[in-house]
Write an enzyme that holds these catalytic residues in place. Structure first.
Site, PDB file in Angstrom:
ATOM      1  N   ARG A  23     -19.992 -60.552 -59.185  1.00  0.00           N
ATOM      2  CA  ARG A  23     -20.427 -59.658 -58.123  1.00  0.00           C
ATOM      3  C   ARG A  23     -19.625 -59.936 -56.880  1.00  0.00           C
ATOM      4  O   ARG A  23     -19.080 -61.026 -56.725  1.00  0.00           O
ATOM      5  CB  ARG A  23     -21.905 -59.873 -57.840  1.00  0.00           C
ATOM      6  CG  ARG A  23     -22.735 -59.487 -59.042  1.00  0.00           C
ATOM      7  CD  ARG A  23     -24.180 -59.441 -58.649  1.00  0.00           C
ATOM      8  NE  ARG A  23     -24.886 -58.594 -59.593  1.00  0.00           N
ATOM      9  CZ  ARG A  23     -25.875 -59.018 -60.366  1.00  0.00           C
ATOM     10  NH1 ARG A  23     -26.296 -60.255 -60.294  1.00  0.00           N
ATOM     11  NH2 ARG A  23     -26.466 -58.184 -61.199  1.00  0.00           N
ATOM     12  N   THR A  24     -19.582 -58.959 -55.982  1.00  0.00           N
ATOM     13  CA  THR A  24     -18.835 -59.123 -54.745  1.00  0.00           C
ATOM     14  C   THR A  24     -19.516 -60.166 -53.881  1.00  0.00           C
ATOM     15  O   THR A  24     -20.599 -59.920 -53.359  1.00  0.00           O
ATOM     16  CB  THR A  24     -18.782 -57.791 -53.979  1.00  0.00           C
ATOM     17  OG1 THR A  24     -18.350 -56.799 -54.879  1.00  0.00           O
ATOM     18  CG2 THR A  24     -17.814 -57.882 -52.820  1.00  0.00           C
ATOM     19  N   GLN A  25     -18.889 -61.319 -53.759  1.00  0.00           N
ATOM     20  CA  GLN A  25     -19.460 -62.357 -52.892  1.00  0.00           C
ATOM     21  C   GLN A  25     -18.587 -62.556 -51.663  1.00  0.00           C
ATOM     22  O   GLN A  25     -18.839 -63.423 -50.866  1.00  0.00           O
ATOM     23  CB  GLN A  25     -19.625 -63.675 -53.653  1.00  0.00           C
ATOM     24  CG  GLN A  25     -20.496 -63.561 -54.889  1.00  0.00           C
ATOM     25  CD  GLN A  25     -21.981 -63.425 -54.573  1.00  0.00           C
ATOM     26  OE1 GLN A  25     -22.384 -63.440 -53.429  1.00  0.00           O
ATOM     27  NE2 GLN A  25     -22.794 -63.274 -55.598  1.00  0.00           N
ATOM     28  N   TYR A  26     -17.544 -61.775 -51.545  1.00  0.00           N
ATOM     29  CA  TYR A  26     -16.688 -61.805 -50.354  1.00  0.00           C
ATOM     30  C   TYR A  26     -15.916 -60.489 -50.289  1.00  0.00           C
ATOM     31  O   TYR A  26     -15.730 -59.831 -51.316  1.00  0.00           O
ATOM     32  CB  TYR A  26     -15.738 -63.006 -50.388  1.00  0.00           C
ATOM     33  CG  TYR A  26     -14.971 -63.151 -51.670  1.00  0.00           C
ATOM     34  CD1 TYR A  26     -13.738 -62.510 -51.834  1.00  0.00           C
ATOM     35  CD2 TYR A  26     -15.470 -63.908 -52.737  1.00  0.00           C
ATOM     36  CE1 TYR A  26     -13.033 -62.636 -53.010  1.00  0.00           C
ATOM     37  CE2 TYR A  26     -14.772 -64.026 -53.922  1.00  0.00           C
ATOM     38  CZ  TYR A  26     -13.550 -63.400 -54.056  1.00  0.00           C
ATOM     39  OH  TYR A  26     -12.853 -63.503 -55.231  1.00  0.00           O
ATOM     40  N   PRO A 128     -24.364 -57.442 -52.628  1.00  0.00           N
ATOM     41  CA  PRO A 128     -24.432 -56.747 -51.338  1.00  0.00           C
ATOM     42  C   PRO A 128     -23.299 -55.764 -51.091  1.00  0.00           C
ATOM     43  O   PRO A 128     -22.216 -55.904 -51.662  1.00  0.00           O
ATOM     44  CB  PRO A 128     -24.339 -57.895 -50.335  1.00  0.00           C
ATOM     45  CG  PRO A 128     -23.576 -58.951 -51.036  1.00  0.00           C
ATOM     46  CD  PRO A 128     -24.001 -58.868 -52.463  1.00  0.00           C
TER      47      PRO A 128
END
Lengths: 246, 229
Positions: A23-26, A128
């Protein structure tokens, strides 16, 4: 016997578990500050048109302020692709709202509420949307200005700013902002803020857009540059007077 | 170490939580209840806004004040509002404060393994018209008390309230009501003082304090300015 190493079940450690879903963590490509203010007859918003890939200035003409329906204006900092995804959600929302054909339309309060739920819902899924959003609008003579963060923190205020803007622009706005500012005064104030950001935020660029929304509708002005002055003595000799430096 | 892990960490890990700070206080009296909270909302060392209400009226005689993570607090408030609407339709009355207290506890515990990062005090009047305060942790443990402070300034305020209001020992037999001996105006003045004091030392408390007073006449609100630095 190396029972642990040959046991397939025990090999399924935390590392391989995390690899299963990514998942997009940055963020990848990001836009910097957006600022918004209430003024005499509506809301004004300002943002530059830069989009950075880390510290590389990757895109120089990205519009980060967009209209939403008839009564709202959305400004975004953070991941540009996530912002574009949000715009697709909003397009659908407005389309389905129009299809009722009942003469009702979503105002800025409703759009802000929707965005709050979308951002919070995505954070609940640990996936997120990497943005700070500014939402402004006017409906039935009521001015509205709010913000949402990527984990769903949201609020309204008379002036708002994302990222560096909260550090550098908001103190200026707190000193100089008035509810009854004219359009010209408010633009001047926004330009003052954007100039400070340009000088001190390394990812800010000198190509900015100002957008306004009033009871009459949305106007997004074409990008332009601010007149800069780099002759400040602190700029020419930044370490002067700093003991122990060269 | 695997190559992926060996790569140097370039960014802080994302967290689904934030602490937006703020202090909440509630005091119960014989025929009133005072619920108060400051209006500052922060993140890290930045102030997001100086005018955010942390107080929520859940029913006629139940007021909840919450600090912690604002997005969770808002979700919690909306959830309780929806539950209370259903309650009104089913029972044709307002929920009592002790009932709301149990509902809040259950709601918090329901999310025991991905908690609402919210620190609440619930104040109001019970079915006999006596002031009541319920105090919680983030996962739903709760207790009826005479007064309580939660949030970033709780460590500064609680000992002052302990000293000034004194809870009767819970070991006393027969049990004594945990209700403060102060009059309504004395309690409101006390709240103003403890908030002014907390704002001196706690950077997450300041700007303004919102005070809600519940008594037999209804509810009343007042505001007092606090330090803004």
């Amino acid at each position: 016997m190396d029972s642990l190493a040959s046991d397939p079940v025990n090999q399924c450690t935390a590392t391989s578990f995390e690899m299963d879903s990514q998942r997009t963590q940055y963020p990848y490509v990001t836009g910097t500050s957006v600022i918004g203010v209430k003024y005499e007859d509506g809301i004004l918003m300002a943002a530059d048109t830069g989009a950075s890939y880390g510290s590389t200035l990757r895109y120089k003409s990205v519009e980060r302020i967009k209209p939403v329906g008839k009564h709202s204006l959305l400004g975004a900092s953070g991941e540009i692709s996530d912002f574009q995804e949000i715009l697709r959600y909003l397009d659908e929302l407005i389309l389905y709202d129009n299809m009722w054909d009942d003469g009702n339309s979503l105002g800025p309060k409703e759009v802000h509420s929707y965005l709050n739920r979308v951002m919070y819902n995505r954070r609940n899924k640990f996936n997120p949307l990497w943005n700070s959003l500014v939402l402004g609008g006017v409906k039935n003579g009521k001015k509205y200005l709010g913000m949402v963060s990527m984990i769903g923190v949201h609020f309204e205020d008379n002036h708002v700013a994302t990222g560096f803007g909260n550090h550098l622009a908001r103190p200026i706005l707190r000193d100089e902002w008035r509810e009854d500012m004219t359009f010209e005064e408010a633009v001047k104030l926004l330009e003052k803020c954007m100039l400070v950001l340009l000088y001190r935020d390394r990812s800010a660029i000198n190509k900015l857009q100002i957008a306004k929304i009033t009871e009459e509708g949305v106007t997004i002005m074409p990008p332009y540059a601010l007149k800069t002055f780099w002759g400040f003595s602190a700029f020419e000799n930044p370490t002067k007077g700093a003991e122990g430096s060269w | 170490m695997a190559p992926v892990e060996a790569a140097t960490k370039q960014h802080a890990n994302w967290s689904p939580y934030d602490n937006n700070g703020g202090t909440v206080v509630a005091i119960a009296g014989g025929n009133y209840c005072v619920v108060a909270a400051d209006t500052r909302m922060s993140t890290g060392y930045s102030i997001l806004t100086r005018d955010y209400s942390k107080i929520c009226q859940l029913a006629d005689k139940s007021i909840m004040a919450s600090s912690g993570f604002q997005a969770d607090v808002k979700a919690l408030q909306k959830h309780l509002a929806a539950k209370h609407l259903i309650y009104q339709h089913q029972h044709n009355k307002q929920m009592s404060c002790p009932a709301m207290a149990q509902l809040l506890s259950n709601t918090l515990y329901y999310k025991r393994f991905f908690p609402y990062y919210a620190f609440n005090v619930l104040g109001g009047l019970d079915s006999e018209g006596k002031g009541c305060v319920f105090t919680y942790d983030a996962v739903g443990s709760y207790e009826r008390v005479g007064y309580s402070a939660q949030g970033s300034g709780a460590t500064l305020i609680t000992p002052v309230l302990d000293n000034q209001l004194k809870t009767p020992s819970p070991l006393l037999l027969p049990a004594k009501d945990a209700i403060t001996p102060l009059s309504e105006t004395e309690a409101v003045d006390m709240v103003k003082d403890v908030f002014a004091s907390a704002a001196e030392r706690d950077i997450y408390t300041g700007d303004r304090v919102e005070i809600v007073v519940v008594n037999s006449e209804g509810i009343r609100r007042e505001y007092v300015e606090l330090r803004k630095d």
